[in-house]
Design a protein around this motif. Structure first.
Motif, PDB file in Angstrom:
ATOM      1  N   THR A 173      29.038 -41.541 -26.358  1.00 45.78           N
ATOM      2  CA  THR A 173      29.281 -40.341 -25.551  1.00 45.78           C
ATOM      3  C   THR A 173      30.343 -40.656 -24.503  1.00 45.78           C
ATOM      4  O   THR A 173      30.540 -41.808 -24.114  1.00 45.78           O
ATOM      5  CB  THR A 173      27.995 -39.857 -24.858  1.00 45.78           C
ATOM      6  OG1 THR A 173      27.647 -40.763 -23.798  1.00 45.78           O
ATOM      7  CG2 THR A 173      26.844 -39.757 -25.849  1.00 45.78           C
ATOM      8  N   VAL A 198      26.388 -33.461 -23.858  1.00 43.12           N
ATOM      9  CA  VAL A 198      25.084 -34.110 -24.045  1.00 43.12           C
ATOM     10  C   VAL A 198      23.962 -33.264 -23.455  1.00 43.12           C
ATOM     11  O   VAL A 198      22.789 -33.463 -23.777  1.00 43.12           O
ATOM     12  CB  VAL A 198      25.063 -35.518 -23.424  1.00 43.12           C
ATOM     13  CG1 VAL A 198      26.012 -36.447 -24.165  1.00 43.12           C
ATOM     14  CG2 VAL A 198      25.409 -35.462 -21.927  1.00 43.12           C
ATOM     15  N   VAL A 215      22.950 -45.852 -29.445  1.00 45.13           N
ATOM     16  CA  VAL A 215      23.731 -44.990 -28.560  1.00 45.13           C
ATOM     17  C   VAL A 215      24.327 -45.827 -27.432  1.00 45.13           C
ATOM     18  O   VAL A 215      23.641 -46.645 -26.817  1.00 45.13           O
ATOM     19  CB  VAL A 215      22.847 -43.880 -27.951  1.00 45.13           C
ATOM     20  CG1 VAL A 215      23.643 -43.067 -26.921  1.00 45.13           C
ATOM     21  CG2 VAL A 215      22.288 -42.972 -29.039  1.00 45.13           C
ATOM     22  N   HIS A 225      25.796 -44.583 -24.082  1.00 44.02           N
ATOM     23  CA  HIS A 225      25.901 -43.333 -23.324  1.00 44.02           C
ATOM     24  C   HIS A 225      26.800 -43.538 -22.110  1.00 44.02           C
ATOM     25  O   HIS A 225      26.359 -43.935 -21.027  1.00 44.02           O
ATOM     26  CB  HIS A 225      24.509 -42.878 -22.898  1.00 44.02           C
ATOM     27  CG  HIS A 225      24.486 -41.607 -22.118  1.00 44.02           C
ATOM     28  ND1 HIS A 225      25.466 -40.635 -22.242  1.00 44.02           N
ATOM     29  CD2 HIS A 225      23.602 -41.137 -21.186  1.00 44.02           C
ATOM     30  CE1 HIS A 225      25.185 -39.627 -21.430  1.00 44.02           C
ATOM     31  NE2 HIS A 225      24.067 -39.905 -20.774  1.00 44.02           N
ATOM     32  N   THR A 238      21.052 -37.391 -20.425  1.00 44.76           N
ATOM     33  CA  THR A 238      20.481 -38.711 -20.720  1.00 44.76           C
ATOM     34  C   THR A 238      19.113 -38.582 -21.372  1.00 44.76           C
ATOM     35  O   THR A 238      18.794 -39.291 -22.346  1.00 44.76           O
ATOM     36  CB  THR A 238      20.381 -39.545 -19.429  1.00 44.76           C
ATOM     37  OG1 THR A 238      21.681 -39.654 -18.843  1.00 44.76           O
ATOM     38  CG2 THR A 238      19.840 -40.939 -19.716  1.00 44.76           C
ATOM     39  N   LEU A 275      19.399 -37.659 -25.070  1.00 47.71           N
ATOM     40  CA  LEU A 275      19.794 -38.802 -25.910  1.00 47.71           C
ATOM     41  C   LEU A 275      18.647 -39.798 -26.074  1.00 47.71           C
ATOM     42  O   LEU A 275      18.424 -40.334 -27.168  1.00 47.71           O
ATOM     43  CB  LEU A 275      21.011 -39.492 -25.310  1.00 47.71           C
ATOM     44  CG  LEU A 275      22.308 -38.676 -25.372  1.00 47.71           C
ATOM     45  CD1 LEU A 275      23.336 -39.245 -24.404  1.00 47.71           C
ATOM     46  CD2 LEU A 275      22.869 -38.686 -26.795  1.00 47.71           C
ATOM     47  N   PHE A 310      23.321 -47.742 -21.467  1.00 46.66           N
ATOM     48  CA  PHE A 310      23.573 -46.677 -20.496  1.00 46.66           C
ATOM     49  C   PHE A 310      24.586 -47.142 -19.461  1.00 46.66           C
ATOM     50  O   PHE A 310      24.377 -48.142 -18.770  1.00 46.66           O
ATOM     51  CB  PHE A 310      22.275 -46.278 -19.799  1.00 46.66           C
ATOM     52  CG  PHE A 310      22.457 -45.250 -18.717  1.00 46.66           C
ATOM     53  CD1 PHE A 310      22.968 -43.995 -19.014  1.00 46.66           C
ATOM     54  CD2 PHE A 310      22.133 -45.537 -17.392  1.00 46.66           C
ATOM     55  CE1 PHE A 310      23.158 -43.042 -18.014  1.00 46.66           C
ATOM     56  CE2 PHE A 310      22.308 -44.596 -16.393  1.00 46.66           C
ATOM     57  CZ  PHE A 310      22.827 -43.341 -16.710  1.00 46.66           C
TER      58      PHE A 310
END
Length: 324
Positions: free
Chosen positions: A6, A44, A62, A64, A89, A92, A106
């Motif tokens: 993302t 997102v 992922v 992010h 968040t 996801l 993250f």
């Protein structure tokens, strides 16, 4: 491994997507703005879109990196930060947990650690520089950006605990290319160079750190890491850093005063915070390639500066007039 990235059109995504592919990962990019490395246009915060992406693509993990950032405070309402940084968040994490992913990366920020007290530093009565490692806190964010990123971190920890998913929370220091939106002196490359002493890394190093986290976190559980160029200082020097940083910098880099003078640059008189990235080196085997000594060497040898500087940079989402 197939990665959902993302924020793929953003400054970090521009560098991270190709580096992931060079390492042999398949990458699907998701962003609100179009870019060569972005496959899906959308937010997102749109749960239906996130679920559709997980149905249409064989996502294994992922990264992010998508978010609204501190400069966006002037352009977006607080609710947009909650929608993108928190709800996005959560969307996801829920999709990743449902897909039984074993890792989640993250992109967070050191900004959430900077309370009004830390930001005030010497002018606020601090007698030594704040040494910021992962144990510093508790965090007291000073704006909606920091509040929502901290909330997203809490969601990451909760989902790791409840679903056994390894999570790397990467609190990145500064790596944006544009000029600072609050500081006017020194400006441009001089300020960026100084920040490699205590709070900055290159975007290339930020991208490499994300890949290191992707490859190592599955064996570590849920961990938070500060990402910044390794500082040339240690904790014992914090009092001197806030009183007279120039003296201690010159003691470590004797040539820097003359090199800076030749370029019309200035060293900081005080350093009021130092980011400590040593945990990432210990657990992820990651250390930034570019530090302050690299910059001093480049200046001395007349080489191109080893960091990106673009005062005209505008976020792709703003260029495309796409709203989050």
């Amino acid at each position: 491994m197939h990665i959902l990235l993302t924020g793929s059109s953003g400054w970090l995504g521009r560098f991270l997507a190709p580096k992931l592919k060079e390492k042999g990962y398949r990458v699907t990019g998701l962003d609100v703005a179009p870019a060569p490395q972005t496959d899906i246009i959308g937010s997102v915060a749109d749960r239906q879109l996130v679920d559709q992406v997980f149905r249409d693509y064989p996502i294994d993990a992922v990264i992010h990196a998508g978010a609204l950032h501190k400069p966006d405070i002037a352009r977006y309402p607080a609710q947009a930060f909650v929608d993108v940084n928190v709800t996005g968040t959560l969307n996801l994490l829920e999709a990743a947990a449902k897909a039984d992913h074993d890792r989640f990366i993250f992109t967070s920020t050191t900004s959430l650690m900077i309370s009004d007290q830390v930001r005030a530093g010497k002018s606020g009565g601090a007698t030594e520089a704040f040494w910021l490692d992962e144990e510093f806190g508790p965090p007291k964010p000073r704006n909606i950006y920091g509040v929502t990123k901290l909330s997203a971190e809490h969601l990451c920890r909760l989902y790791s605990q409840n679903h056994g998913m390894a999570v790397a929370i990467l609190r990145t220091g500064r790596f944006f290319p544009e000029d600072d939106d609050t500081l006017e002196h020194p400006s441009g490359p001089n300020l960026k160079a100084n920040e490699f002493l205590n709070r900055r890394l290159t975007v290339e190093d930020a991208a490499h750190a994300h890949i290191a986290a992707l490859e190592k976190i599955v064996h570590l559980g849920c961990e938070t890491f500060i990402l910044s160029a390794p500082p040339p200082f240690d904790r014992s020097e914090c009092a001197q850093l806030i009183r007279n940083a120039r003296t201690i910098i010159i003691s470590k880099f004797p040539q820097v005063e003359e090199i800076y003078r030749q370029h019309g640059w200035v060293l900081p008189d005080a350093i009021e915070r130092v980011y400590d990235p040593s945990k990432a080196e210990r657990l992820l085997d990651f250390r930034c390639d570019t530090d302050f000594s690299t910059i001093v060497s480049a200046l001395a040898e007349g080489r191109q500066l080893p960091f990106q500087h673009d005062p005209s940079y505008v976020s792709p989402k703003e260029r495309s007039a796409t709203r989050c």
